[in-house]
Design a protein around this motif. Structure first.
Motif, mmCIF file in Angstrom:
data_model
loop_
_atom_site.group_PDB
_atom_site.id
_atom_site.type_symbol
_atom_site.label_atom_id
_atom_site.label_comp_id
_atom_site.label_asym_id
_atom_site.label_seq_id
_atom_site.Cartn_x
_atom_site.Cartn_y
_atom_site.Cartn_z
ATOM 1 N N UNK A 279 0.060 15.243 -8.748
ATOM 2 C CA UNK A 279 0.047 16.225 -9.817
ATOM 3 C C UNK A 279 0.485 17.611 -9.396
ATOM 4 N N UNK A 280 1.031 17.723 -8.181
ATOM 5 C CA UNK A 280 1.555 18.996 -7.687
ATOM 6 C C UNK A 280 3.029 18.821 -7.339
ATOM 7 N N UNK A 281 3.634 19.875 -6.812
ATOM 8 C CA UNK A 281 5.040 19.846 -6.428
ATOM 9 C C UNK A 281 5.171 20.267 -4.977
ATOM 10 N N UNK A 282 6.009 19.566 -4.222
ATOM 11 C CA UNK A 282 6.277 19.915 -2.839
ATOM 12 C C UNK A 282 7.532 20.776 -2.795
ATOM 13 N N UNK A 283 7.430 21.930 -2.161
ATOM 14 C CA UNK A 283 8.525 22.891 -2.121
ATOM 15 C C UNK A 283 8.957 23.146 -0.688
ATOM 16 N N UNK A 284 10.242 23.439 -0.516
ATOM 17 C CA UNK A 284 10.801 23.749 0.796
ATOM 18 C C UNK A 284 11.732 24.948 0.646
ATOM 19 N N UNK B 6 9.325 20.844 -13.982
ATOM 20 C CA UNK B 6 9.553 19.951 -12.841
ATOM 21 C C UNK B 6 9.753 18.525 -13.346
ATOM 22 N N UNK B 7 10.655 17.807 -12.697
ATOM 23 C CA UNK B 7 10.893 16.432 -13.116
ATOM 24 C C UNK B 7 10.737 15.486 -11.944
ATOM 25 N N UNK B 8 11.258 14.285 -12.072
ATOM 26 C CA UNK B 8 11.031 13.243 -11.067
ATOM 27 C C UNK B 8 12.093 13.231 -9.972
ATOM 28 N N UNK B 9 12.966 14.241 -9.951
ATOM 29 C CA UNK B 9 14.043 14.245 -8.967
ATOM 30 C C UNK B 9 13.804 15.288 -7.882
ATOM 31 N N UNK C 66 5.538 23.582 1.628
ATOM 32 C CA UNK C 66 4.276 23.918 0.992
ATOM 33 C C UNK C 66 4.055 23.151 -0.295
ATOM 34 N N UNK C 67 2.806 23.131 -0.739
ATOM 35 C CA UNK C 67 2.425 22.492 -1.995
ATOM 36 C C UNK C 67 2.135 23.576 -3.016
ATOM 37 N N UNK C 68 2.766 23.488 -4.188
ATOM 38 C CA UNK C 68 2.596 24.491 -5.232
ATOM 39 C C UNK C 68 2.248 23.798 -6.544
ATOM 40 N N UNK C 69 1.725 24.556 -7.519
ATOM 41 C CA UNK C 69 1.383 23.930 -8.809
ATOM 42 C C UNK C 69 2.611 23.354 -9.504
ATOM 43 N N UNK C 70 2.405 22.246 -10.184
ATOM 44 C CA UNK C 70 3.469 21.613 -10.945
ATOM 45 C C UNK C 70 3.612 22.320 -12.295
ATOM 46 N N UNK C 71 4.839 22.430 -12.784
ATOM 47 C CA UNK C 71 5.080 23.014 -14.094
ATOM 48 C C UNK C 71 5.792 22.000 -14.981
ATOM 49 N N UNK D 100 0.827 -1.206 0.000
ATOM 50 C CA UNK D 100 0.000 0.000 0.000
ATOM 51 C C UNK D 100 0.862 1.256 0.000
ATOM 52 N N UNK D 101 1.982 1.218 0.718
ATOM 53 C CA UNK D 101 2.890 2.364 0.739
ATOM 54 C C UNK D 101 3.600 2.491 -0.599
ATOM 55 N N UNK D 102 4.051 1.376 -1.160
ATOM 56 C CA UNK D 102 4.705 1.427 -2.469
ATOM 57 C C UNK D 102 3.772 2.007 -3.534
ATOM 58 N N UNK D 103 2.485 1.693 -3.436
ATOM 59 C CA UNK D 103 1.515 2.179 -4.418
ATOM 60 C C UNK D 103 1.327 3.690 -4.344
ATOM 61 N N UNK D 104 1.724 4.296 -3.219
ATOM 62 C CA UNK D 104 1.573 5.742 -3.063
ATOM 63 C C UNK D 104 2.923 6.454 -3.086
ATOM 64 N N UNK D 105 3.910 5.810 -3.691
ATOM 65 C CA UNK D 105 5.225 6.419 -3.812
ATOM 66 C C UNK D 105 5.119 7.792 -4.444
ATOM 67 N N UNK D 106 5.941 8.715 -3.986
ATOM 68 C CA UNK D 106 5.867 10.082 -4.486
ATOM 69 C C UNK D 106 6.297 10.220 -5.943
ATOM 70 N N UNK D 107 6.841 9.177 -6.525
ATOM 71 C CA UNK D 107 7.390 9.125 -7.890
ATOM 72 C C UNK D 107 8.791 9.716 -7.959
ATOM 73 N N UNK D 108 9.361 10.102 -6.817
ATOM 74 C CA UNK D 108 10.713 10.664 -6.814
ATOM 75 C C UNK D 108 11.724 9.571 -7.128
ATOM 76 N N UNK D 109 12.595 9.834 -8.102
ATOM 77 C CA UNK D 109 13.538 8.814 -8.557
ATOM 78 C C UNK D 109 14.962 9.040 -8.082
#
Length: 397
Positions: free
Chosen positions: A210-215, A187-190, A179-184, A63-72
């Motif tokens: 479908x969004x981007x997490x920013x710090x 943005x890539x998978x890293x 924060x969560x901001x719109x994806x452009x 279940x956790x793997x299925x919700x991976x953030x897609x970060x490679x």
């Protein structure tokens, strides 16, 4: 045998893990959460070390793997966004990479039947007795329990009430704003990580929503959590003036986002995590901060270890079980709380010379000779000890 009752205060990873495992070992469990609803969202966390074994025992790995953030992977970039250094696989980016809210929500959805959760009604007072602990909520609800688990996070009010004088708060002088901001399309998978002068960092990370997490992170003496949102964002904009790269986009995104969280990194250190029939778990007991890392894994493990150590105890004193819980968890916590003195100036260089040294060190740490040292920083919640076994004391699905 009379079924024992536990009250768990806090419905994030540590509290829900405790509720899961206490119920699985036969306890009646009531979870109290200050928020009026489940708190979704949040930033990346990962499951490492023995946390992966606990997750597997919960039956939640897939279940956790299925919700991976897609970060490679993770890369350090310069002011133009060009990659300077690429970190090794399963380094800063873990195999089990997930958003905090997604991990907590996964546990929530799989809680055994019989766990009661109450939102918007936090603890107002606690009365401790030899054979019970009585909790009164802000709405006047009275709960008599055999155990109170305080898993309210780093700024726990119940912990401060019950363990007055025993809470050592160690502010690191670092502010992180998530924060969560719109994806452009750029943005890539890293995980892209930019460090610049003035003790400032800019981060962008993908998610699977479908969004981007920013710090935005910086050295800062003042605690922004004491300010209202507008004032905190204004000061943040001033602090990151002229930084470049994606900082202006992130600042604009934070202004419009309803998912922005300010944190003034503070470690919590305590000489003891339990007293009588009260115990602490997760950040309320040992906040390690993102600088130490592994907070989510430690929170996940703590629920299992607590339930396991209590599963062999009877209805009398819980002290032997709570002592065993603390003794098992402390080495894991101590391993990541002891930050070296050089880590802050290394991570947050203030001068151009300091930044030059940092960039040279980044490249050196990727060489075969120094790669093991780099890998050490991402090893958390690891132990050669076997997890304590659980003794079934009741039936709960």
């Amino acid at each position: 045998m009379t079924t024992r009752h536990a009250v768990v205060s806090g419905a994030s990873i540590a509290g829900l893990s405790a509720a899961f495992w206490l119920r699985r070992t036969g306890w009646e469990v009531t979870v109290l959460e200050r928020a009026t609803a489940f708190r979704d969202g949040g930033q990346n966390v990962d499951v490492r070390g023995v946390g992966r074994e606990v997750l597997a025992r919960m039956g939640l790995t897939d279940a956790v793997k299925a919700q991976n953030t897609t970060e490679t992977g993770t890369v350090f970039v310069d002011a133009s966004g060009e990659v300077r250094v690429e970190l090794p696989s399963d380094g800063a980016t873990a195999e089990l990479e997930i958003l905090r809210g997604d991990l907590a929500g996964t546990i929530l959805r799989q809680l055994p039947e019989g766990v009661e959760i109450g939102y918007g009604d936090p603890i107002a007072s606690v009365r401790e007795e030899a054979d019970a602990v009585t909790v009164t909520t802000s709405a006047g609800r009275v709960l008599r329990a055999d155990l109170l688990v305080v898993a309210e996070g780093v700024r726990s009010t119940t912990r401060d009430l019950l363990f007055e004088g025993q809470v050592d708060r160690r502010a690191l002088g670092i502010t992180m704003v998530f924060g969560t901001i719109p994806r452009t399309t750029g943005d890539d998978s890293r995980w892209r990580w930019y460090t610049t002068v003035g003790g400032r960092q800019v981060h962008l990370r993908p998610d699977h929503h479908g969004t981007t997490r920013a710090i935005l992170a910086c050295t800062e003496a003042e605690d922004p959590t004491r300010l209202d949102r507008a004032e905190a964002l204004t000061r943040l904009r001033d602090r990151f003036s002229g930084v470049g790269w994606e900082a202006p986009r992130i600042l604009d995104g934070f202004d419009a986002s309803d998912d922005v969280y300010f944190d003034h990194l503070t470690q919590i250190r305590m000489p003891v995590w339990h007293r009588g029939r009260v115990c602490l778990a997760g950040d309320a007991a040992w906040c390690v901060t993102p600088m130490g890392g592994g907070g989510a894994s430690l929170a996940l493990v703590s629920g299992y270890v607590l339930a396991a150590c209590l599963s062999g105890t009877g209805s009398g004193s819980l002290s032997p079980g709570l002592t065993a819980y603390e003794n098992w968890m402390r080495p894991l916590v101590d391993d990541v709380q002891g930050l070296p003195r050089w880590i802050k100036p290394f991570a947050f260089p203030r001068t151009r010379f300091g930044l030059t040294l940092r960039r040279a060190a980044d490249k050196a740490l990727m060489t075969p000779a120094l790669a093991p040292l780099m890998a050490r920083f991402t090893r958390v919640a690891e132990t050669d000890r076997a997890l304590p076994s659980i003794t079934a004391t009741g039936t709960a699905r």
